[in-house]
Scaffold this motif. Structure first.
Motif, PDB file in Angstrom:
ATOM      1  N   VAL A 132      41.219  34.162  15.810  1.00 48.06           N
ATOM      2  CA  VAL A 132      40.920  33.577  17.127  1.00 48.06           C
ATOM      3  C   VAL A 132      39.497  33.979  17.519  1.00 48.06           C
ATOM      4  O   VAL A 132      39.179  35.168  17.555  1.00 48.06           O
TER       5      VAL A 132
ATOM      6  N   SER B 154      48.526  31.293  20.645  1.00 47.72           N
ATOM      7  CA  SER B 154      48.166  31.584  19.245  1.00 47.72           C
ATOM      8  C   SER B 154      49.367  32.083  18.449  1.00 47.72           C
ATOM      9  O   SER B 154      49.471  31.834  17.245  1.00 47.72           O
TER      10      SER B 154
ATOM     11  N   SER C 116      46.809  18.604  23.376  1.00 48.10           N
ATOM     12  CA  SER C 116      46.471  19.988  23.735  1.00 48.10           C
ATOM     13  C   SER C 116      45.988  20.729  22.490  1.00 48.10           C
ATOM     14  O   SER C 116      46.226  20.280  21.361  1.00 48.10           O
ATOM     15  N   GLY C 117      45.364  21.881  22.737  1.00 47.55           N
ATOM     16  CA  GLY C 117      44.987  22.735  21.620  1.00 47.55           C
ATOM     17  C   GLY C 117      46.225  23.284  20.929  1.00 47.55           C
ATOM     18  O   GLY C 117      46.255  23.441  19.698  1.00 47.55           O
ATOM     19  N   THR C 118      47.245  23.562  21.711  1.00 46.01           N
ATOM     20  CA  THR C 118      48.507  24.063  21.152  1.00 46.01           C
ATOM     21  C   THR C 118      49.083  23.051  20.161  1.00 46.01           C
ATOM     22  O   THR C 118      49.510  23.413  19.056  1.00 46.01           O
TER      23      THR C 118
ATOM     24  N   SER D 261      40.431  23.612  22.086  1.00 47.82           N
ATOM     25  CA  SER D 261      41.156  23.208  23.297  1.00 47.82           C
ATOM     26  C   SER D 261      40.164  22.664  24.319  1.00 47.82           C
ATOM     27  O   SER D 261      39.043  23.161  24.432  1.00 47.82           O
TER      28      SER D 261
ATOM     29  N   ALA E 228      40.097  27.547  20.138  1.00 48.02           N
ATOM     30  CA  ALA E 228      40.410  26.980  21.458  1.00 48.02           C
ATOM     31  C   ALA E 228      39.322  27.332  22.465  1.00 48.02           C
ATOM     32  O   ALA E 228      38.996  26.530  23.334  1.00 48.02           O
ATOM     33  N   GLN E 229      38.758  28.540  22.330  1.00 51.59           N
ATOM     34  CA  GLN E 229      37.767  29.016  23.304  1.00 51.59           C
ATOM     35  C   GLN E 229      36.343  28.888  22.777  1.00 51.59           C
ATOM     36  O   GLN E 229      35.433  29.482  23.352  1.00 51.59           O
TER      37      GLN E 229
ATOM     38  N   ASP F 143      41.682  29.420  15.215  1.00 48.41           N
ATOM     39  CA  ASP F 143      41.963  29.072  16.607  1.00 48.41           C
ATOM     40  C   ASP F 143      40.639  29.186  17.364  1.00 48.41           C
ATOM     41  O   ASP F 143      40.234  30.273  17.791  1.00 48.41           O
TER      42      ASP F 143
ATOM     43  N   SER G 287      45.143  37.732  22.339  1.00 45.82           N
ATOM     44  CA  SER G 287      44.748  36.328  22.446  1.00 45.82           C
ATOM     45  C   SER G 287      45.585  35.728  23.559  1.00 45.82           C
ATOM     46  O   SER G 287      46.441  36.412  24.142  1.00 45.82           O
ATOM     47  N   PHE G 288      45.365  34.435  23.858  1.00 51.01           N
ATOM     48  CA  PHE G 288      46.325  33.734  24.700  1.00 51.01           C
ATOM     49  C   PHE G 288      47.596  33.549  23.868  1.00 51.01           C
ATOM     50  O   PHE G 288      47.533  33.342  22.657  1.00 51.01           O
TER      51      PHE G 288
ATOM     52  N   GLY H 198      44.021  18.746  26.476  1.00 46.88           N
ATOM     53  CA  GLY H 198      43.595  18.124  25.227  1.00 46.88           C
ATOM     54  C   GLY H 198      43.137  19.142  24.213  1.00 46.88           C
ATOM     55  O   GLY H 198      42.891  20.309  24.544  1.00 46.88           O
TER      56      GLY H 198
ATOM     57  N   TYR I 150      43.625  39.173  28.066  1.00 46.88           N
ATOM     58  CA  TYR I 150      45.009  38.814  28.365  1.00 46.88           C
ATOM     59  C   TYR I 150      45.862  40.074  28.266  1.00 46.88           C
ATOM     60  O   TYR I 150      45.409  41.037  27.639  1.00 46.88           O
TER      61      TYR I 150
ATOM     62  N   LYS J  29      38.192  25.460  29.791  1.00 43.48           N
ATOM     63  CA  LYS J  29      37.344  25.620  28.607  1.00 43.48           C
ATOM     64  C   LYS J  29      35.909  25.126  28.889  1.00 43.48           C
ATOM     65  O   LYS J  29      35.634  24.585  29.958  1.00 43.48           O
TER      66      LYS J  29
END
Ligand SMILES: Cc1ncc(COP(=O)(O)O)c(C=O)c1O
Length: 370
Positions: free
Chosen positions: A126, A84, A54-56, A176, A154-155, A152, A80-81, A188, A313, A181
């Motif tokens: 981010v 982060s 995952s991105g996390t 991510s 992720a996006q 980050d 952010s989500f 992933g 968010y 995405k």
């Protein structure tokens, strides 16, 4: 129902997964190696790519390997989500939130500078919704204060900053591939980096701390977790990566149509286009008081027209867990306004122009009270 996002999965993806399932090797193997090489090629620059479950996990692995821990502060946007910020807490460190710009929803160097204390060890910019943060001033600031910068992204797979892919700078950058995405491996993530010493530690954190020598011997010099990507995901990723630029061009074309069609209205704030934006999401702000409807009412009205909007968010510092750090309403006005007024309109490559027209006309009606 038109969702706010939907992955584009076709026969090629089915075939790629079928091939892995039939191969008898489902966990990390040749497809992961091939996907890491293809990603490195795509990102360019002099970076190595490592994929994660995952991105996390990718973000956590960098922070843990770097040695971020109790007593350390890490600066992160309040918009952010929540992952982060959660990754900072996971390491035992303290998140220090900063406000974002209302339009870009990104942090800038001035906001980061104001949050630096003697305990600050890192900053996590981010790239919100695929729009690049202005990184050069943040890197200059980080160098002066000896801070780790962990992007980050992720996006932001496919986003460019000053004509170069995000991730190509050599500093740690995490992506991510969650299904919402711009490309997916189901779950992933990935890390791009050019720092062999840190990378070796990150690889240990990713997989049980295991280090192998050339004779096939094995040692565990440090703790490690279980964050590897399976080959099924990597096989999907290889197909999706080939299509990514096409997906992103389609996203941009749909956004251009939204920007032409949506009205200029006091109650509406639209995102702006920038060079290199990968348009992961199209997020607007709506002033509920001016419209005379709550967000729930608006979402319900849209649903009746087969449109599912999203919310990206709520401000992180106002979640009950993060209020325990002393944060309260009023701390970060832009993040809070975004949290209250944001609405994510449908945007994904499988959409058609008529879908954009349908959503835009629904927004027109809401603003006109018709
Ligand atoms: C900004 C941001 N950071 C981190 C993550 C975590 O990525 P993942 O869901 O792959 O763990 C996400 C996923 O939505 C995200 O949007």
């Amino acid at each position: 129902m038109l969702p706010f996002t939907r992955p584009t999965i076709d026969t090629e993806e089915f075939e790629a997964i079928k091939e892995v399932l039939q191969s008898g090797w489902l966990a990390t193997g040749p497809k992961v190696a091939a996907f890491e090489a293809a990603l490195a090629d795509y990102i360019g620059g002099d970076v190595q790519l490592r994929v994660f479950n995952s991105g996390t996990s990718a973000l956590e692995a960098v922070l843990l390997a770097y040695g971020i821990g109790p007593g350390d502060e890490v600066i992160v946007p309040a918009m952010s989500f929540v992952a982060s910020a959660n990754v900072i807490v996971r390491c035992g460190a303290t998140p220090k939130f900063v406000d974002v710009d209302l339009i870009s929803r990104n942090i800038d160097a001035a906001a980061v500078a104001a949050a630096i204390t003697p305990n600050t060890k890192a900053v996590i910019p981010v790239h919100f919704a695929g729009r690049a943060v202005d990184m050069d001033p943040i890197y200059q600031l980080a160098e002066r204060h000896n801070l780790l910068v962990l992007e980050d992204a992720a996006q932001a797979i496919g986003t460019e900053y000053k004509g170069r892919q995000i991730g190509s700078s050599g500093n740690p950058v995490c992506f991510s591939f969650h299904p919402n995405k711009n490309m997916t491996t189901i779950e992933g993530g990935a890390l791009a980096i050019n720092d062999p010493v840190l990378l070796k530690k990150i690889e240990g954190v990713r997989f049980h701390g295991i280090e192998r020598d050339s004779q096939g011997g094995m040692d565990v010099p440090a703790w490690g977790g279980k964050m590897n990507m399976p080959d099924v995901g990597a096989a999907l990723g290889l197909v999706q990566l080939n299509k990514l630029d096409g997906f992103n061009r389609k996203r941009r074309a749909l956004v251009e149509r939204y920007l032409q069609q949506l009205p200029d209205d006091d109650a509406l704030v639209l995102p702006t286009d920038t060079e290199g934006h990968s348009w992961h999401m199209f997020c607007i702000l709506l002033d509920w008081e001016k419209i005379g409807l709550s967000r729930n009412e608006v979402m319900e009205t849209l649903k009746q027209q087969s449109i599912a909007a999203g919310i990206h968010y709520p401000a992180i510092h106002l979640f009950s867990f993060y209020r325990q750090y002393g944060y309260k309403p009023g701390d970060f006005p832009n993040a809070e306004r975004i949290g209250e007024q944001t609405l994510t309109l449908p945007l994904f490559p499988g959409m058609e122009e008529k879908d954009v027209d349908h959503v835009s006309s629904a927004i027109h009606s809401l603003l006109n009270g018709t």
